[in-house]
Design a protein around this motif. Structure first.
Motif, mmCIF file in Angstrom:
data_model
loop_
_atom_site.group_PDB
_atom_site.id
_atom_site.type_symbol
_atom_site.label_atom_id
_atom_site.label_comp_id
_atom_site.label_asym_id
_atom_site.label_seq_id
_atom_site.Cartn_x
_atom_site.Cartn_y
_atom_site.Cartn_z
ATOM 1 N N SER A 187 0.867 -1.175 0.000
ATOM 2 C CA SER A 187 0.000 0.000 0.000
ATOM 3 C C SER A 187 0.906 1.228 0.000
ATOM 4 O O SER A 187 2.126 1.102 0.203
ATOM 5 N N PRO A 188 0.351 2.419 -0.196
ATOM 6 C CA PRO A 188 1.195 3.605 -0.045
ATOM 7 C C PRO A 188 1.813 3.708 1.345
ATOM 8 O O PRO A 188 2.847 4.364 1.506
ATOM 9 N N TYR A 189 1.204 3.077 2.336
ATOM 10 C CA TYR A 189 1.736 3.094 3.699
ATOM 11 C C TYR A 189 2.808 2.021 3.888
ATOM 12 O O TYR A 189 3.786 2.217 4.606
ATOM 13 N N THR A 190 2.626 0.876 3.251
ATOM 14 C CA THR A 190 3.511 -0.281 3.455
ATOM 15 C C THR A 190 4.285 -0.556 2.176
ATOM 16 O O THR A 190 3.754 -1.146 1.227
ATOM 17 N N LEU A 191 5.550 -0.151 2.162
ATOM 18 C CA LEU A 191 6.375 -0.227 0.958
ATOM 19 C C LEU A 191 7.397 -1.356 1.007
ATOM 20 O O LEU A 191 8.235 -1.465 0.103
ATOM 21 N N ASP A 192 7.372 -2.166 2.031
ATOM 22 C CA ASP A 192 8.435 -3.149 2.244
ATOM 23 C C ASP A 192 8.708 -4.003 1.008
ATOM 24 O O ASP A 192 9.867 -4.217 0.631
ATOM 25 N N ALA A 193 7.646 -4.527 0.386
ATOM 26 C CA ALA A 193 7.827 -5.431 -0.756
ATOM 27 C C ALA A 193 8.423 -4.706 -1.959
ATOM 28 O O ALA A 193 9.067 -5.337 -2.808
ATOM 29 N N ILE A 194 8.214 -3.393 -2.031
ATOM 30 C CA ILE A 194 8.850 -2.596 -3.083
ATOM 31 C C ILE A 194 10.298 -2.325 -2.727
ATOM 32 O O ILE A 194 11.210 -2.524 -3.532
ATOM 33 N N GLU A 195 10.527 -1.911 -1.493
ATOM 34 C CA GLU A 195 11.859 -1.493 -1.065
ATOM 35 C C GLU A 195 12.855 -2.646 -0.986
ATOM 36 O O GLU A 195 14.049 -2.469 -1.258
ATOM 37 N N ASN A 196 12.390 -3.830 -0.586
ATOM 38 C CA ASN A 196 13.333 -4.947 -0.428
ATOM 39 C C ASN A 196 13.518 -5.774 -1.698
ATOM 40 O O ASN A 196 14.219 -6.792 -1.687
ATOM 41 N N GLY A 197 12.891 -5.344 -2.779
ATOM 42 C CA GLY A 197 13.107 -6.007 -4.069
ATOM 43 C C GLY A 197 12.230 -7.210 -4.334
ATOM 44 O O GLY A 197 12.355 -7.841 -5.395
ATOM 45 N N LEU A 284 -2.261 8.387 -13.086
ATOM 46 C CA LEU A 284 -1.377 9.314 -12.383
ATOM 47 C C LEU A 284 -0.128 9.586 -13.213
ATOM 48 O O LEU A 284 0.365 8.709 -13.932
ATOM 49 N N THR A 285 0.393 10.792 -13.097
ATOM 50 C CA THR A 285 1.681 11.078 -13.728
ATOM 51 C C THR A 285 2.785 10.427 -12.901
ATOM 52 O O THR A 285 2.580 10.059 -11.734
ATOM 53 N N ASP A 286 3.946 10.295 -13.501
ATOM 54 C CA ASP A 286 5.081 9.758 -12.748
ATOM 55 C C ASP A 286 5.358 10.612 -11.510
ATOM 56 O O ASP A 286 5.654 10.084 -10.428
ATOM 57 N N GLN A 287 5.269 11.932 -11.669
ATOM 58 C CA GLN A 287 5.550 12.821 -10.535
ATOM 59 C C GLN A 287 4.544 12.607 -9.412
ATOM 60 O O GLN A 287 4.912 12.588 -8.226
ATOM 61 N N GLU A 288 3.271 12.441 -9.770
ATOM 62 C CA GLU A 288 2.246 12.214 -8.755
ATOM 63 C C GLU A 288 2.486 10.904 -8.019
ATOM 64 O O GLU A 288 2.316 10.811 -6.793
ATOM 65 N N TRP A 289 2.899 9.883 -8.758
ATOM 66 C CA TRP A 289 3.206 8.585 -8.116
ATOM 67 C C TRP A 289 4.350 8.763 -7.123
ATOM 68 O O TRP A 289 4.277 8.289 -5.993
ATOM 69 N N PHE A 290 5.400 9.462 -7.550
ATOM 70 C CA PHE A 290 6.558 9.662 -6.679
ATOM 71 C C PHE A 290 6.240 10.577 -5.505
ATOM 72 O O PHE A 290 6.811 10.420 -4.421
ATOM 73 N N ASP A 291 5.331 11.513 -5.685
ATOM 74 C CA ASP A 291 4.942 12.368 -4.565
ATOM 75 C C ASP A 291 4.320 11.538 -3.439
ATOM 76 O O ASP A 291 4.581 11.774 -2.249
ATOM 77 N N ILE A 292 3.500 10.559 -3.811
ATOM 78 C CA ILE A 292 2.900 9.658 -2.815
ATOM 79 C C ILE A 292 3.983 8.769 -2.197
ATOM 80 O O ILE A 292 4.031 8.563 -0.974
ATOM 81 N N TYR A 293 4.862 8.275 -3.028
ATOM 82 C CA TYR A 293 5.950 7.387 -2.595
ATOM 83 C C TYR A 293 6.862 8.079 -1.576
ATOM 84 O O TYR A 293 7.167 7.537 -0.505
ATOM 85 N N THR A 294 7.295 9.295 -1.905
ATOM 86 C CA THR A 294 8.211 9.989 -0.990
ATOM 87 C C THR A 294 7.512 10.464 0.274
ATOM 88 O O THR A 294 8.138 10.556 1.333
ATOM 89 N N ALA A 295 6.196 10.736 0.180
ATOM 90 C CA ALA A 295 5.445 11.073 1.400
ATOM 91 C C ALA A 295 5.465 9.889 2.359
ATOM 92 O O ALA A 295 5.575 10.055 3.575
ATOM 93 N N SER A 296 5.366 8.698 1.810
ATOM 94 C CA SER A 296 5.409 7.498 2.647
ATOM 95 C C SER A 296 6.809 7.289 3.231
ATOM 96 O O SER A 296 6.962 6.975 4.419
ATOM 97 N N LEU A 297 7.828 7.491 2.404
ATOM 98 C CA LEU A 297 9.208 7.331 2.879
ATOM 99 C C LEU A 297 9.546 8.333 3.967
ATOM 100 O O LEU A 297 10.317 8.042 4.886
ATOM 101 N N GLY A 298 8.974 9.524 3.847
ATOM 102 C CA GLY A 298 9.278 10.578 4.823
ATOM 103 C C GLY A 298 10.514 11.371 4.456
ATOM 104 O O GLY A 298 10.990 12.185 5.252
ATOM 105 N N HIS A 299 11.032 11.154 3.260
ATOM 106 C CA HIS A 299 12.197 11.909 2.779
ATOM 107 C C HIS A 299 12.220 11.834 1.254
ATOM 108 O O HIS A 299 11.576 10.976 0.647
ATOM 109 N N ASP A 300 12.975 12.704 0.653
ATOM 110 C CA ASP A 300 13.072 12.725 -0.791
ATOM 111 C C ASP A 300 13.949 11.558 -1.271
ATOM 112 O O ASP A 300 14.729 10.979 -0.492
ATOM 113 N N ILE A 301 13.772 11.175 -2.522
ATOM 114 C CA ILE A 301 14.614 10.137 -3.100
ATOM 115 C C ILE A 301 16.025 10.703 -3.341
ATOM 116 O O ILE A 301 16.204 11.925 -3.430
ATOM 117 N N PRO A 302 17.061 9.862 -3.448
ATOM 118 C CA PRO A 302 18.436 10.339 -3.659
ATOM 119 C C PRO A 302 18.558 11.126 -4.963
ATOM 120 O O PRO A 302 17.853 10.863 -5.915
#
Length: 302
Positions: A187-197, A284-302
């Protein structure tokens, strides 16, 4: 609604209805039957179960409702899971909570599920959770027997990470079988399966992803939760922009992923279903997807 091809025998609807709370709905078979018909009318044809849901009661509840419209069986896909033993299990002398991936247990569980669901074949069987004691060869023998008996059309896993998947997949491939599904919490809240590959690993092997708890069990809407508040601050304006609800934006966010995540919804409210379906229409645009993603991470991407 578009369908997702799982293997040469089975395709799933892009949104899946889950029945883990069916006991709590306290519906009559007639009420549940009406809901099933409403789902199918909207193109939601894949129904997700597990033997343990509702302390081993939800499959039977579903079976009684399905019996009222036998013609629905040809229009739906039924998924169920096995491998967990609860203290409330009426079929084992067990006072504890454990996993059982033995050939005997898997086959017995499928037979009980078929009886409870009042069907002759499962469209997919999943091993509910990985076990430290899992013998992949024994699981393979069980699946081979069930396929030969015509009791399952496809096979998958649930909550398996990369190494757990690889362990079982290696044995199955040797027997010309294939893991077609992995049901993961995403989910946008639970990113573990995305983050761990894990999702990338499944995508590489053409294993389709069923996303359970896509709304994070309602946690996303708890604005007292700092993480949820960050995510909702992005979701809400997007919901207004696209004239859908926040639920719809969550579905759109999942749907944009190239692995084509299929959300499993647990609602019994048809208006929530309609909100989710409307989300499939949002690009959604790519930017909109990433806006949700980084909101969940709590920080910007590298």
């Amino acid at each position: 609604m578009d369908k997702m091809k799982i293997n040469q025998y089975v395709s799933f609807s892009n949104i899946i209805q889950g029945f883990w709370r069916a006991k709590d709905w306290q519906w009559t078979p007639q009420q549940l039957n009406r809901y099933l018909n409403e789902l199918v009318e909207r193109g939601i044809t894949t129904m997700d179960h597990a033997d343990i849901y509702g302390s081993y009661s939800c499959e039977g509840i579903f079976g009684e409702a399905l019996k009222l419209s036998p013609q629905l069986r040809d229009q739906i896909e039924i998924v169920t899971k096995c491998g967990i033993i609860l203290p409330s299990n009426p079929f084992h002398e067990s006072s504890g909570h454990r996993y059982d991936h033995s050939k005997e247990h898997i086959i017995q569980s499928v037979d009980r599920s078929l009886q409870n669901l009042q069907v002759e074949q499962l469209d997919s069987l999943l091993i509910h959770r990985p076990s430290p004691l899992m013998d992949p060869n024994e699981v393979t023998e069980a699946i081979k027997a069930l396929v030969k008996q015509g009791k399952v059309k496809s096979f998958g896993v649930s909550n398996f990470n990369k190494s757990e998947y690889d362990l079982l997949s290696k044995c199955l491939v040797c027997d010309k079988l294939h893991i077609t599904l992995n049901q993961l919490e995403v989910s946008p809240y639970t990113l573990d399966a995305i983050e761990n590959g894990t999702i990338n690993h499944m995508y590489k092997d053409d294993v389709k992803i069923m996303s359970w708890s896509p709304m994070a069990g309602g946690k996303l809407f708890n604005l007292e939760d700092e993480k949820s508040a960050r995510i909702m601050a992005v979701l809400s304006p997007l919901a207004q922009k696209y004239n859908v609800t926040s639920n719809g934006i969550i579905i759109a966010w999942l749907n944009k992923h190239p692995a084509s995540l299929m959300p499993v919804l647990g609602t019994h409210k048809i208006e929530r279903i309609d909100e989710a379906i409307n989300g499939l229409k949002v690009s959604l645009t790519d930017q909109e997807w990433f806006d949700i993603y980084t909101a969940s991470l709590g920080h910007d991407i590298p």
